[in-house]
Design a protein around this motif. Structure first.
Motif, PDB file in Angstrom:
ATOM      1  N   ARG A 233       0.810  -1.224   0.000  1.00 61.57           N
ATOM      2  CA  ARG A 233       0.000   0.000   0.000  1.00 61.57           C
ATOM      3  C   ARG A 233       0.836   1.264   0.000  1.00 61.57           C
ATOM      4  O   ARG A 233       0.304   2.363   0.175  1.00 61.57           O
ATOM      5  CB  ARG A 233      -0.929  -0.006   1.219  1.00 61.57           C
ATOM      6  CG  ARG A 233      -1.880  -1.221   1.275  1.00 61.57           C
ATOM      7  CD  ARG A 233      -2.792  -1.110   2.471  1.00 61.57           C
ATOM      8  NE  ARG A 233      -3.727  -2.222   2.554  1.00 61.57           N
ATOM      9  CZ  ARG A 233      -3.587  -3.261   3.365  1.00 61.57           C
ATOM     10  NH1 ARG A 233      -2.524  -3.338   4.160  1.00 61.57           N
ATOM     11  NH2 ARG A 233      -4.494  -4.213   3.400  1.00 61.57           N
ATOM     12  N   GLY A 234       2.148   1.130  -0.178  1.00 59.40           N
ATOM     13  CA  GLY A 234       2.998   2.308  -0.275  1.00 59.40           C
ATOM     14  C   GLY A 234       3.113   3.106   1.007  1.00 59.40           C
ATOM     15  O   GLY A 234       3.418   4.300   0.982  1.00 59.40           O
ATOM     16  N   THR A 235       2.862   2.457   2.153  1.00 62.23           N
ATOM     17  CA  THR A 235       2.895   3.126   3.450  1.00 62.23           C
ATOM     18  C   THR A 235       4.007   2.547   4.308  1.00 62.23           C
ATOM     19  O   THR A 235       4.228   1.339   4.306  1.00 62.23           O
ATOM     20  CB  THR A 235       1.549   2.935   4.184  1.00 62.23           C
ATOM     21  OG1 THR A 235       0.505   3.520   3.401  1.00 62.23           O
ATOM     22  CG2 THR A 235       1.562   3.598   5.551  1.00 62.23           C
ATOM     23  N   PHE A 236       4.716   3.415   5.035  1.00 61.67           N
ATOM     24  CA  PHE A 236       5.666   2.948   6.027  1.00 61.67           C
ATOM     25  C   PHE A 236       4.919   2.787   7.357  1.00 61.67           C
ATOM     26  O   PHE A 236       3.929   3.475   7.616  1.00 61.67           O
ATOM     27  CB  PHE A 236       6.829   3.917   6.187  1.00 61.67           C
ATOM     28  CG  PHE A 236       7.696   4.021   4.958  1.00 61.67           C
ATOM     29  CD1 PHE A 236       7.728   3.009   4.010  1.00 61.67           C
ATOM     30  CD2 PHE A 236       8.488   5.134   4.737  1.00 61.67           C
ATOM     31  CE1 PHE A 236       8.520   3.098   2.883  1.00 61.67           C
ATOM     32  CE2 PHE A 236       9.289   5.237   3.619  1.00 61.67           C
ATOM     33  CZ  PHE A 236       9.297   4.214   2.690  1.00 61.67           C
ATOM     34  N   TYR A 237       5.438   1.898   8.220  1.00 59.82           N
ATOM     35  CA  TYR A 237       4.676   1.520   9.408  1.00 59.82           C
ATOM     36  C   TYR A 237       5.458   1.747  10.693  1.00 59.82           C
ATOM     37  O   TYR A 237       6.580   1.259  10.850  1.00 59.82           O
ATOM     38  CB  TYR A 237       4.254   0.050   9.311  1.00 59.82           C
ATOM     39  CG  TYR A 237       3.261  -0.187   8.198  1.00 59.82           C
ATOM     40  CD1 TYR A 237       1.905   0.056   8.386  1.00 59.82           C
ATOM     41  CD2 TYR A 237       3.687  -0.619   6.942  1.00 59.82           C
ATOM     42  CE1 TYR A 237       0.990  -0.134   7.368  1.00 59.82           C
ATOM     43  CE2 TYR A 237       2.781  -0.810   5.907  1.00 59.82           C
ATOM     44  CZ  TYR A 237       1.432  -0.570   6.126  1.00 59.82           C
ATOM     45  OH  TYR A 237       0.532  -0.745   5.114  1.00 59.82           O
ATOM     46  N   ASP A 238       4.839   2.491  11.607  1.00 58.52           N
ATOM     47  CA  ASP A 238       5.271   2.629  12.998  1.00 58.52           C
ATOM     48  C   ASP A 238       3.997   2.935  13.775  1.00 58.52           C
ATOM     49  O   ASP A 238       3.711   4.083  14.122  1.00 58.52           O
ATOM     50  CB  ASP A 238       6.298   3.742  13.145  1.00 58.52           C
ATOM     51  CG  ASP A 238       6.978   3.733  14.511  1.00 58.52           C
ATOM     52  OD1 ASP A 238       6.652   2.845  15.330  1.00 58.52           O
ATOM     53  OD2 ASP A 238       7.824   4.616  14.762  1.00 58.52           O
ATOM     54  N   ILE A 239       3.206   1.898  14.049  1.00 56.97           N
ATOM     55  CA  ILE A 239       1.838   2.081  14.499  1.00 56.97           C
ATOM     56  C   ILE A 239       1.444   0.984  15.478  1.00 56.97           C
ATOM     57  O   ILE A 239       1.911  -0.153  15.358  1.00 56.97           O
ATOM     58  CB  ILE A 239       0.864   2.102  13.290  1.00 56.97           C
ATOM     59  CG1 ILE A 239      -0.505   2.667  13.668  1.00 56.97           C
ATOM     60  CG2 ILE A 239       0.758   0.737  12.660  1.00 56.97           C
ATOM     61  CD1 ILE A 239      -0.510   4.162  13.837  1.00 56.97           C
ATOM     62  N   ASN A 240       0.591   1.339  16.447  1.00 61.52           N
ATOM     63  CA  ASN A 240       0.131   0.395  17.457  1.00 61.52           C
ATOM     64  C   ASN A 240      -1.209  -0.213  17.070  1.00 61.52           C
ATOM     65  O   ASN A 240      -2.133   0.486  16.636  1.00 61.52           O
ATOM     66  CB  ASN A 240      -0.022   1.104  18.807  1.00 61.52           C
ATOM     67  CG  ASN A 240      -0.679   0.226  19.852  1.00 61.52           C
ATOM     68  OD1 ASN A 240      -0.108  -0.771  20.291  1.00 61.52           O
ATOM     69  ND2 ASN A 240      -1.902   0.582  20.250  1.00 61.52           N
ATOM     70  N   TYR A 241      -1.319  -1.527  17.267  1.00 64.82           N
ATOM     71  CA  TYR A 241      -2.564  -2.253  17.023  1.00 64.82           C
ATOM     72  C   TYR A 241      -3.190  -2.663  18.345  1.00 64.82           C
ATOM     73  O   TYR A 241      -2.485  -3.106  19.263  1.00 64.82           O
ATOM     74  CB  TYR A 241      -2.300  -3.498  16.166  1.00 64.82           C
ATOM     75  CG  TYR A 241      -2.030  -3.156  14.721  1.00 64.82           C
ATOM     76  CD1 TYR A 241      -3.058  -3.156  13.781  1.00 64.82           C
ATOM     77  CD2 TYR A 241      -0.749  -2.812  14.296  1.00 64.82           C
ATOM     78  CE1 TYR A 241      -2.821  -2.829  12.455  1.00 64.82           C
ATOM     79  CE2 TYR A 241      -0.503  -2.477  12.972  1.00 64.82           C
ATOM     80  CZ  TYR A 241      -1.543  -2.484  12.053  1.00 64.82           C
ATOM     81  OH  TYR A 241      -1.299  -2.141  10.743  1.00 64.82           O
ATOM     82  N   ALA A 242      -4.518  -2.521  18.420  1.00 62.50           N
ATOM     83  CA  ALA A 242      -5.285  -3.020  19.559  1.00 62.50           C
ATOM     84  C   ALA A 242      -5.631  -4.468  19.253  1.00 62.50           C
ATOM     85  O   ALA A 242      -6.528  -4.757  18.462  1.00 62.50           O
ATOM     86  CB  ALA A 242      -6.541  -2.188  19.754  1.00 62.50           C
ATOM     87  N   LEU A 243      -4.902  -5.381  19.854  1.00 65.36           N
ATOM     88  CA  LEU A 243      -5.021  -6.787  19.497  1.00 65.36           C
ATOM     89  C   LEU A 243      -6.384  -7.362  19.870  1.00 65.36           C
ATOM     90  O   LEU A 243      -6.978  -6.993  20.888  1.00 65.36           O
ATOM     91  CB  LEU A 243      -3.913  -7.595  20.175  1.00 65.36           C
ATOM     92  CG  LEU A 243      -2.492  -7.300  19.705  1.00 65.36           C
ATOM     93  CD1 LEU A 243      -1.480  -8.031  20.583  1.00 65.36           C
ATOM     94  CD2 LEU A 243      -2.300  -7.690  18.240  1.00 65.36           C
ATOM     95  N   ASP A 244      -6.865  -8.265  19.026  1.00 61.54           N
ATOM     96  CA  ASP A 244      -8.101  -8.975  19.316  1.00 61.54           C
ATOM     97  C   ASP A 244      -7.883  -9.927  20.490  1.00 61.54           C
ATOM     98  O   ASP A 244      -6.763 -10.392  20.745  1.00 61.54           O
ATOM     99  CB  ASP A 244      -8.553  -9.788  18.099  1.00 61.54           C
ATOM    100  CG  ASP A 244      -8.858  -8.926  16.887  1.00 61.54           C
ATOM    101  OD1 ASP A 244      -9.112  -7.711  17.073  1.00 61.54           O
ATOM    102  OD2 ASP A 244      -8.837  -9.460  15.762  1.00 61.54           O
ATOM    103  N   GLY A 245      -8.957 -10.248  21.183  1.00 55.73           N
ATOM    104  CA  GLY A 245      -8.875 -11.247  22.248  1.00 55.73           C
ATOM    105  C   GLY A 245      -8.576 -10.635  23.600  1.00 55.73           C
ATOM    106  O   GLY A 245      -8.065  -9.525  23.712  1.00 55.73           O
ATOM    107  N   ALA A 246      -8.893 -11.404  24.618  1.00 54.75           N
ATOM    108  CA  ALA A 246      -8.724 -10.935  25.989  1.00 54.75           C
ATOM    109  C   ALA A 246      -7.257 -10.952  26.402  1.00 54.75           C
ATOM    110  O   ALA A 246      -6.467 -11.774  25.929  1.00 54.75           O
ATOM    111  CB  ALA A 246      -9.535 -11.804  26.940  1.00 54.75           C
ATOM    112  N   THR A 247      -6.887 -10.041  27.280  1.00 55.11           N
ATOM    113  CA  THR A 247      -5.539 -10.012  27.840  1.00 55.11           C
ATOM    114  C   THR A 247      -5.536 -10.722  29.185  1.00 55.11           C
ATOM    115  O   THR A 247      -6.574 -10.994  29.768  1.00 55.11           O
ATOM    116  CB  THR A 247      -5.056  -8.561  28.034  1.00 55.11           C
ATOM    117  OG1 THR A 247      -5.938  -7.899  28.946  1.00 55.11           O
ATOM    118  CG2 THR A 247      -5.066  -7.815  26.703  1.00 55.11           C
TER     119      THR A 247
END
Length: 348
Positions: A233-247
């Protein structure tokens, strides 16, 4: 086989920086430094009998004293970013410094845990535990923090990392492991196919500080719910994801990276709420990488299990606050596989 411990450098305070060599039951090998509780090297066994290095590192151990890209380090007291380098807790404002572009607090400050010497508490053939006491006021943080980080090699080809912390006063805590993984030596991680188990992410401003939103990834360049090449997608990445599932339970699947070139894959399992995807676009060229390899932009990929960035300012994010009597903990596993990896005894 016992752990091999050697002194490889000296800290600015004159302390011995020690290195532990670990051997997994399937032939996986790792080297861990006391400085920064750092994973210096990780090699996994290929089907042809060779070992394949799967992380970036420095050939010269003394280079880890500066280590501006945080290669393999344990980051904290608060990993990732804090807006304006300050926060307020119980009516008191704490200034923890702005070590990124003079505006942002990054990875615990000018000398966070990644740039302190830890003590080797235990070392066996396949595991090492490092401990450290962070005093009240270090890098501006309140409370004395007692830390423990364990690296363990498990079969098949798995690096398991457990981190815990306790405090004597309320304080924010967010620890993150910061290895740069590479499945294709001298290749670009932008060619990897990546999958992330997250329907949401935390959008950021121009300083890479979350806006406070937890937004759907659908329809954005950050959607890796189905496997996509990083360069698709032509994008550089330095990003946080909110992971699926319980912690808080057993580590669940968080991410996968697959190399069509080498046939190797990396899977990440964690009990943390967030995962930072960083494709290494800011990596500076170096000629003294492990094995003589030169590092540069996109030479390694980070999957940093964590609490969300700037959570000290965002009440809608998972809480970063640790109180006396509580224990911060994180368990993360990096599991390697693929057609060219030597199967363990149980897989043959």
């Amino acid at each position: 086989m016992n752990a091999s411990i050697t002194q490889v450098a000296t800290s600015p305070e004159g302390e011995a920086i020690e290195e532990v060599t670990l051997h997994g039951p399937d032939g996986t090998r790792a080297r861990v430094l006391s400085w920064g509780a750092t994973l210096r090297d990780l090699e996994v066994p290929l089907i042809d009998g060779r070992l394949r290095r799967v992380v970036l590192g420095f050939e010269d151990a003394a280079s880890y004293i500066a280590n501006p890209p945080y290669l393999g380090a344990t980051c904290g007291r608060v990993a990732n970013r804090i807006r304006d380098g300050r926060f307020t807790l119980d009516g008191t404002t704490y200034d923890v410094g702005r070590n990124e572009a003079g505006r942002t607090h990054l990875h615990g400050g000018a000398r966070g845990f990644s740039h302190r010497n830890w003590r080797i508490e235990m070392a066996s053939a396949d595991a090492v535990t490092l401990v450290r006491r962070s005093p009240d006021g270090e890098e501006g943080y309140p409370g004395t923090l007692d830390l423990r980080c364990t690296y363990r090699l498990e079969a098949p080809a798995t690096l398991a990392i457990t981190m815990t912390a306790t405090t004597d006063a309320p304080t924010p805590v967010n620890l993150a492991h910061h290895s740069y993984f590479t499945l294709d030596p001298a290749g670009s991680v932008r060619e990897l196919e990546v999958e992330i188990a997250a329907q949401h992410y935390t959008p950021v401003d121009a300083d890479l500080i979350p806006t406070g939103d937890i937004a759907p990834v659908a329809g954005t360049p950050f959607d890796f719910t189905t496997p996509q090449r990083l360069d698709a997608r032509g994008t550089f990445y330095d990003i946080n994801y909110a992971l699926d599932g319980a912690t808080g339970g057993a580590p669940r699947f968080a991410a996968r990276a697959v190399s069509a070139r080498s046939g190797l894959q990396l899977e990440v399992f964690t009990d943390a709420p967030g995962l930072q995807l960083y494709d290494g676009f800011h990596l500076k060229p170096t000629r003294h990488g492990l094995g003589g390899h030169r590092h540069g932009p996109h030479a390694g990929l980070c999957f940093e299990a964590q609490t969300f960035p700037d959570a000290v300012h965002q009440p809608g994010f998972p809480s970063p606050w640790l109180k006396p009597g509580e224990t911060y903990s994180q368990a993360t596993q990096y599991r390697f596989g693929g057609r060219n990896l030597r199967p363990s005894d149980g897989e043959r």
